[in-house]
Design an enzyme around this catalytic site. Structure first.
Site, mmCIF file in Angstrom:
data_model
loop_
_atom_site.group_PDB
_atom_site.id
_atom_site.type_symbol
_atom_site.label_atom_id
_atom_site.label_comp_id
_atom_site.label_asym_id
_atom_site.label_seq_id
_atom_site.Cartn_x
_atom_site.Cartn_y
_atom_site.Cartn_z
ATOM 1 N N ARG A 142 -40.528 -103.916 4.455
ATOM 2 C CA ARG A 142 -41.319 -104.124 3.247
ATOM 3 C C ARG A 142 -42.788 -104.338 3.556
ATOM 4 O O ARG A 142 -43.589 -104.479 2.657
ATOM 5 C CB ARG A 142 -40.782 -105.371 2.551
ATOM 6 N N ARG A 168 -31.428 -105.427 -16.576
ATOM 7 C CA ARG A 168 -30.452 -105.369 -15.478
ATOM 8 C C ARG A 168 -29.505 -106.570 -15.496
ATOM 9 O O ARG A 168 -29.902 -107.698 -15.754
ATOM 10 C CB ARG A 168 -31.178 -105.356 -14.133
ATOM 11 N N ARG A 173 -30.577 -111.931 -12.654
ATOM 12 C CA ARG A 173 -31.151 -112.554 -11.458
ATOM 13 C C ARG A 173 -32.297 -113.498 -11.824
ATOM 14 O O ARG A 173 -33.040 -113.241 -12.759
ATOM 15 C CB ARG A 173 -31.687 -111.466 -10.509
ATOM 16 N N LYS A 232 -32.765 -98.560 -5.981
ATOM 17 C CA LYS A 232 -32.347 -98.534 -4.572
ATOM 18 C C LYS A 232 -30.907 -99.029 -4.423
ATOM 19 O O LYS A 232 -30.091 -98.406 -3.758
ATOM 20 C CB LYS A 232 -33.292 -99.397 -3.715
ATOM 21 N N ARG A 261 -43.833 -109.160 -8.478
ATOM 22 C CA ARG A 261 -43.135 -108.331 -7.479
ATOM 23 C C ARG A 261 -43.771 -106.943 -7.400
ATOM 24 O O ARG A 261 -43.884 -106.367 -6.316
ATOM 25 C CB ARG A 261 -41.642 -108.236 -7.836
HETATM 26 P P1 AP5 Z 1 -31.412 -101.354 -9.066
HETATM 27 O O1 AP5 Z 1 -30.561 -100.314 -8.408
HETATM 28 O O2 AP5 Z 1 -30.885 -102.753 -9.118
HETATM 29 O O3 AP5 Z 1 -32.895 -101.337 -8.457
HETATM 30 P P2 AP5 Z 1 -33.462 -101.811 -7.043
HETATM 31 O O4 AP5 Z 1 -34.472 -100.788 -6.621
HETATM 32 O O5 AP5 Z 1 -32.346 -102.105 -6.096
HETATM 33 O O6 AP5 Z 1 -34.214 -103.120 -7.512
HETATM 34 P P3 AP5 Z 1 -34.358 -104.564 -6.882
HETATM 35 O O7 AP5 Z 1 -35.035 -105.401 -7.949
HETATM 36 O O8 AP5 Z 1 -33.072 -105.084 -6.341
HETATM 37 O O9 AP5 Z 1 -35.340 -104.298 -5.726
HETATM 38 P P4 AP5 Z 1 -36.292 -105.286 -5.089
HETATM 39 O O10 AP5 Z 1 -36.753 -104.458 -3.948
HETATM 40 O O11 AP5 Z 1 -37.359 -105.864 -5.934
HETATM 41 O O12 AP5 Z 1 -35.374 -106.564 -4.812
HETATM 42 P P5 AP5 Z 1 -34.609 -107.092 -3.523
HETATM 43 O O13 AP5 Z 1 -33.313 -107.609 -3.952
HETATM 44 O O14 AP5 Z 1 -34.679 -106.111 -2.399
HETATM 45 O O15 AP5 Z 1 -31.732 -100.830 -10.555
HETATM 46 C C1 AP5 Z 1 -32.501 -101.608 -11.473
HETATM 47 C C2 AP5 Z 1 -31.957 -101.401 -12.915
HETATM 48 O O16 AP5 Z 1 -32.210 -100.049 -13.312
HETATM 49 C C3 AP5 Z 1 -30.429 -101.595 -13.044
HETATM 50 O O17 AP5 Z 1 -30.157 -102.193 -14.276
HETATM 51 C C4 AP5 Z 1 -29.857 -100.158 -12.988
HETATM 52 O O18 AP5 Z 1 -28.651 -100.032 -13.719
HETATM 53 C C5 AP5 Z 1 -31.003 -99.356 -13.624
HETATM 54 N N1 AP5 Z 1 -31.133 -98.013 -13.022
HETATM 55 C C6 AP5 Z 1 -30.999 -97.687 -11.694
HETATM 56 N N2 AP5 Z 1 -31.223 -96.370 -11.512
HETATM 57 C C7 AP5 Z 1 -31.541 -95.858 -12.757
HETATM 58 C C8 AP5 Z 1 -31.897 -94.547 -13.225
HETATM 59 N N3 AP5 Z 1 -31.983 -93.499 -12.385
HETATM 60 N N4 AP5 Z 1 -32.159 -94.404 -14.553
HETATM 61 C C9 AP5 Z 1 -32.082 -95.468 -15.419
HETATM 62 N N5 AP5 Z 1 -31.738 -96.724 -15.033
HETATM 63 C C10 AP5 Z 1 -31.483 -96.923 -13.712
HETATM 64 O O19 AP5 Z 1 -35.564 -108.320 -3.075
HETATM 65 C C11 AP5 Z 1 -35.655 -109.504 -3.844
HETATM 66 C C12 AP5 Z 1 -36.605 -110.492 -3.158
HETATM 67 O O20 AP5 Z 1 -36.115 -110.830 -1.830
HETATM 68 C C13 AP5 Z 1 -38.037 -109.996 -2.898
HETATM 69 O O21 AP5 Z 1 -38.863 -110.135 -4.035
HETATM 70 C C14 AP5 Z 1 -38.469 -110.880 -1.710
HETATM 71 O O22 AP5 Z 1 -38.836 -112.158 -2.141
HETATM 72 C C15 AP5 Z 1 -37.184 -111.003 -0.898
HETATM 73 N N6 AP5 Z 1 -37.070 -109.974 0.161
HETATM 74 C C16 AP5 Z 1 -36.129 -108.988 0.235
HETATM 75 N N7 AP5 Z 1 -36.330 -108.226 1.330
HETATM 76 C C17 AP5 Z 1 -37.414 -108.722 1.958
HETATM 77 C C18 AP5 Z 1 -38.131 -108.344 3.137
HETATM 78 N N8 AP5 Z 1 -37.765 -107.287 3.872
HETATM 79 N N9 AP5 Z 1 -39.219 -109.059 3.478
HETATM 80 C C19 AP5 Z 1 -39.612 -110.127 2.759
HETATM 81 N N10 AP5 Z 1 -38.985 -110.549 1.624
HETATM 82 C C20 AP5 Z 1 -37.888 -109.846 1.229
#
Ligand code: AP5
Length: 224
Positions: A91, A130, A163, A16, A174
């Site tokens: 979410r 990552r 991270r 994402k 997660r």
């Molecule tokens: P990346 O692009 O970083 O993936 P992502 O989907 O953004 O993953 P996140 O881990 O950031 O998502 P998340 O939803 O768990 O975390 P968030 O920060 O929102 O890609 C991942 C890896 O793959 C990278 O190394 C990249 O290079 C590689 N890659 C990408 N595309 C690829 C492809 N096509 N092919 C191969 N490799 C690829 O949330 C973190 C925490 O915050 C949550 O756990 C929660 O505690 C809290 N939080 C956030 N939002 C909320 C909410 N709305 N409500 C409650 N708690 C929340």
């Protein structure tokens, strides 16, 4: 199209953030990542960060009431008038209903929910490799998306880090939380006819091309 109001859906590590970086270059949209926002709050030691830190480290979700108000305010702000791209919100069904209600009060609605599909084993592989830059969260991978110089961001020269919530046991939590609390949003947006699916196992460029083509088609359909 007058405005493009988008959300990115998908499991942790689906790509994402990677796609959001590219889509920001394509369209002039306000980009809001709740994960980046919460990590910045933790770093700054704010009240929001204090509430979020332990929950995030466990891989669970921060409470709906902590996050909803912040996002509702952002989508109603002046800089979101031409559209927005939300990454990590909603979410839960409660968050999705709150967003829908807030937009409806503003006479607006979501244009599309962009779902990036990747299976659990891929997620674990991706997340363990990552690395993100300390300054602006630019995303890399130790095997598939390496920086030009080890541990240094190509874009802003800052140090690359892992991270705190990217440990394998936290990633498994997660994923469990995603399947229980976030996956129901697929049906939620399918019922509203705005869900668009993308195969997240393709390369980042292929996924990006597919999303761009889909958004271009949506724009054309609106003009007809
Ligand atoms: P990346 O692009 O970083 O993936 P992502 O989907 O953004 O993953 P996140 O881990 O950031 O998502 P998340 O939803 O768990 O975390 P968030 O920060 O929102 O890609 C991942 C890896 O793959 C990278 O190394 C990249 O290079 C590689 N890659 C990408 N595309 C690829 C492809 N096509 N092919 C191969 N490799 C690829 O949330 C973190 C925490 O915050 C949550 O756990 C929660 O505690 C809290 N939080 C956030 N939002 C909320 C909410 N709305 N409500 C409650 N708690 C929340």
């Amino acid at each position: 199209m007058s405005e493009l109001n988008l959300i990115l859906l998908g499991p942790p590590g689906a790509g994402k953030g990677t796609q959001a970086e590219r889509l920001q270059d394509d369209f002039r949209l306000l980009y809001v990542s709740t994960g980046n926002m919460l990590r910045a709050a933790v770093e700054e030691g704010t009240e929001l960060g204090r509430q979020a830190k332990a929950v995030m480290d466990r891989g669970e979700l921060v409470p709906d009431d902590v996050i909803i108000g912040v996002i509702v305010e952002k989508v109603g702000a002046e800089d979101a008038q031409d559209g927005f791209l939300l990454d990590g919100f909603p979410r839960t069904v409660t968050q999705a209903e709150a967003l829908e209600g807030a937009l409806s009060e503003l006479g607006r609605s979501l244009t599309a929910a962009l779902l990036i599909d990747v299976d659990d084993d891929d997620v674990v592989r991706r997340i363990s490799g990552r690395r993100v830059c300390q300054k602006a969260n630019h995303v890399y991978h130790v095997d598939t998306n390496r920086p030009k110089h080890d541990n240094v961001c190509d874009i802003d020269g800052s140090r690359l880090i892992q991270r705190d919530d990217d440990r394998e046991d936290t990633v498994r939590t997660r994923l469990k939380v995603y399947h229980e609390q976030t996956a129901p949003l697929v049906e939620f947006y399918e019922e509203r006819g705005i869900l668009k699916r993308f195969d997240g196992t393709r390369s980042p460029t292929e996924v990006h091309d597919h999303i761009r083509a889909t958004l271009a088609t949506l724009r054309l359909e609106e003009q007809i």
